[in-house]
Write an enzyme that holds these catalytic residues in place. Structure first.
Site, PDB file in Angstrom:
ATOM      1  N   ILE A 169       0.925   3.991   2.117  1.00 41.12           N
ATOM      2  CA  ILE A 169       1.650   4.588   3.213  1.00 41.12           C
ATOM      3  C   ILE A 169       2.782   3.412   3.856  1.00 41.12           C
ATOM      4  CG2 ILE A 169       1.126   5.021   5.785  1.00 41.12           C
ATOM      5  CD1 ILE A 169      -1.423   6.126   4.799  1.00 41.12           C
ATOM      6  N   TYR A 202     -16.408   1.370   7.191  1.00 43.15           N
ATOM      7  CA  TYR A 202     -15.197   1.622   7.205  1.00 43.15           C
ATOM      8  C   TYR A 202     -14.760   2.417   8.687  1.00 43.15           C
ATOM      9  CZ  TYR A 202     -10.661   4.061   6.638  1.00 43.15           C
ATOM     10  OH  TYR A 202      -9.228   4.350   6.888  1.00 43.15           O
ATOM     11  N   GLY A 262       0.630  -1.245  -0.006  1.00 42.71           N
ATOM     12  CA  GLY A 262       0.042   0.093  -0.042  1.00 42.71           C
ATOM     13  C   GLY A 262       0.897   1.323   0.059  1.00 42.71           C
ATOM     14  N   LYS A 317     -12.646   0.902  11.772  1.00 43.01           N
ATOM     15  CA  LYS A 317     -11.529   1.366  12.406  1.00 43.01           C
ATOM     16  C   LYS A 317     -11.510   1.768  13.964  1.00 43.01           C
ATOM     17  CE  LYS A 317      -8.124   1.494  10.491  1.00 43.01           C
ATOM     18  NZ  LYS A 317      -7.103   0.605  10.297  1.00 43.01           N
TER      19      LYS A 317
END
Length: 328
Positions: free
Chosen positions: A18, A157, A16, A161
């Site tokens: 990051i 989402y 990914g 988290k």
């Protein structure tokens, strides 16, 4: 097991945006990295392989192709490597798609996090760094500070988290795992996600295609360059006990129309904009209070939005025709 593995860092989601830059900076500092990724097709896998190929060419990097949802695979990983720190940067991201397919968000972001925490507990990994999101702050006063209640997520989402943050707190309390949770604010940069505005706007403006804007373009974001985010993520691996820390630009938020103007100037091309109804799961504005990051981590962003957009446009041009073929 090699002796150097005792000082290895685990980076999940290493293909990914990051996580790949975080792995890069760790390798730059001489830290061996074990990167894992399932290379799912949420967005174009070619871009993930582009990032992964660069990492694979570096000394000190080991890739393991597993899914953190697979508990036996995670257990095997921790049995074969000793980690000083685990950076859990693997996640199903994207607000809108989480409404269409919520189950996969919870299986990766919650069950996957639980598998890692259980392995960390059993194998004695001292530090856990979890990537989280500014999406949790929906409806709160700005600039967003870490002490605000985040109990009203607008998307599966964001809810997933929040759940992963709560799990991390539980394992800190029960088992003494040192935890840093870093809440990211609209990350962009070279080889960025093609489902996000910066990549799409560069591509559409360059090719003369209409830009798709949901709402009137006045919604604003605290854009943060990926290298600043990766640096802050690594800084958060110091012993802190249990802390939640914002990593964001920390400046006045920039509207989508302002962002489009900056990209137009870099490309020397004019955008054609098509407006669509605002999506109810999107946040109107995000803005980070980053005083805690400055106090605990001595961290502040260093790359301005103008400089970051210039670097991102440069990557796009340097990687043509590949960049123009990535699915958006």
């Amino acid at each position: 097991m090699e002796d150097e593995s005792a000082s290895s860092a685990l980076v999940t989601g290493c293909a990914g945006l990051i996580a790949s830059r975080t792995a890069d900076l760790l390798l730059d500092a001489g830290v061996p990295v074990v990167g894992v990724d399932n290379l799912n097709d949420y967005y174009d896998v070619a871009l993930k392989l582009h990032r992964l190929d660069r990492l694979r060419s570096r000394k000190g990097f080991t890739f393991v192709g597993i899914d953190i949802e697979d508990k036996p695979a995670v257990d095997k990983l921790f049995s074969e490597h000793a980690f000083s720190v685990a950076y859990n940067l693997a996640a199903r991201a994207g607000v809108r798609y989480s409404i269409e397919n919520p189950h996969v968000y919870f299986s990766t972001n919650v069950v996957g996090s639980l598998n890692l925490l259980e392995a960390i507990r059993r194998h004695g990994t001292k530090k856990y760094v979890l990537a989280s999101t500014s999406s949790l702050y929906a409806g709160q006063p700005m600039p967003f500070i870490e002490t605000l209640p985040v109990n009203t997520p607008l998307s599966p989402y964001a809810a997933s988290k929040k759940a992963s943050e709560v799990l991390a707190y539980t394992y800190h309390q029960l088992f003494g795992i040192d935890v840093s949770i870093v809440r990211y604010f609209t990350v962009y940069g070279p080889a960025g996600r093609p489902d996000m505005s910066v990549f799409r706007f560069i591509r559409w403006i360059d090719q003369g295609d209409p830009i798709q804007v949901y709402g009137d373009g006045s919604q604003a974001r605290d854009f943060t360059y990926v290298d600043d985010i990766a640096r802050g993520t690594i800084d958060a691996s110091r012993p802190l006990g249990y802390e939640i820390i914002n990593l964001g630009g920390g400046n006045n938020p920039v509207t989508l129309l302002e962002l489009i103007g900056k990209i137009e100037r870099q490309l020397d091309k004019e955008a054609v904009i098509q407006h669509h109804p605002f999506h109810r799961a999107d946040m109107k504005v995000t803005w980070a209070n980053i005083d805690k990051a400055a106090r605990l981590l001595e961290w502040r962003p260093e790359v301005s939005l103008d400089d970051g957009i210039a670097r991102t446009v440069r990557w796009y041009r340097d990687n043509l025709p590949f960049a123009a073929k990535i699915k958006v």
